[in-house]
Design a protein around this motif. Structure first.
Motif, PDB file in Angstrom:
ATOM      1  N   ASP A  81      16.950  18.810  -7.914  1.00 30.25           N
ATOM      2  CA  ASP A  81      15.740  19.517  -8.349  1.00 30.25           C
ATOM      3  C   ASP A  81      16.031  20.969  -8.721  1.00 30.25           C
ATOM      4  N   ASP A  82      17.316  21.283  -8.973  1.00 29.16           N
ATOM      5  CA  ASP A  82      17.769  22.626  -9.369  1.00 29.16           C
ATOM      6  C   ASP A  82      17.502  23.695  -8.328  1.00 29.16           C
ATOM      7  N   ARG A  83      17.433  23.295  -7.053  1.00 30.47           N
ATOM      8  CA  ARG A  83      17.385  24.279  -5.974  1.00 30.47           C
ATOM      9  C   ARG A  83      18.810  24.748  -5.711  1.00 30.47           C
ATOM     10  N   ILE A  84      18.947  26.030  -5.368  1.00 31.72           N
ATOM     11  CA  ILE A  84      20.260  26.612  -5.093  1.00 31.72           C
ATOM     12  C   ILE A  84      20.396  26.869  -3.596  1.00 31.72           C
ATOM     13  N   LEU A  85      21.576  26.569  -3.083  1.00 35.12           N
ATOM     14  CA  LEU A  85      21.858  26.814  -1.672  1.00 35.12           C
ATOM     15  C   LEU A  85      22.469  28.209  -1.530  1.00 35.12           C
ATOM     16  N   LEU A  86      21.827  29.059  -0.724  1.00 29.99           N
ATOM     17  CA  LEU A  86      22.309  30.417  -0.503  1.00 29.99           C
ATOM     18  C   LEU A  86      22.570  30.664   0.972  1.00 29.99           C
TER      19      LEU A  86
END
Length: 164
Positions: free
Chosen positions: A18-23
């Motif tokens: 879902d185009d979430r980025i892990l930071l």
């Protein structure tokens, strides 16, 4: 002209379906309590290739095994004495890693993560990133715009040079 000593590091732009980025939330003691949300990754050891370092860092910090060679999407050079202790600056190379959503938990213990200055791991949507107005910093500073371009335009043919 004096020689400049730069810390070479790799970072993973980990995007889920879902185009979430892990930071990672890094709490840096100097300057006083700076808190930065940034892509997981870290320094390249003398005996490592950049992709070897990326695989190690991501496995240790978030628990993801990177199988294929991810594309190199961004390149950042920050010449700023004190930015990275013992160096005149840092060179960050960012690689795009696509994966399914997972619960981040790396090989490092909580104490080891704390020694790496990591206090939290969190998935962010693009609206979360672009609408963030909290006290912590995001890195790179234009993360929202860079991420939007990466998601909408796809992998660049050459790494995009970044500012801070």
């Amino acid at each position: 002209m004096p020689s400049v000593s730069m810390r070479h590091a790799v970072r993973a732009i980990i995007l889920d379906e879902d185009d979430r980025i892990l930071l990672c939330r890094f709490t840096i003691p100097d300057p006083a309590g700076t808190v930065v949300w940034a892509a997981p990754g870290g320094g390249i050891e003398p005996d490592e290739t950049p992709l070897g370092a990326l695989r190690r860092e991501v496995r240790e910090e978030v628990g993801l095994m990177i199988e294929a060679d991810p594309p190199h999407v961004w390149h950042q050079e920050v010449v700023a004495p004190g930015h990275s202790p013992g160096y005149d600056g840092v060179i960050n190379d960012y690689f795009l890693v696509r994966t399914e959503l997972f619960e981040p938990r790396g090989e490092l213990s909580d104490d080891q993560l704390a020694a790496e200055h990591i206090s939290e791991l969190k998935w962010w949507s693009l609206p979360d990133v672009s609408g963030y107005h909290g006290p912590d910093l995001l890195s790179p500073r234009d993360l929202a715009g860079l991420l939007r371009t990466l998601i909408t335009s796809g992998t660049p043919t050459r790494p995009v040079p970044l500012g801070l």
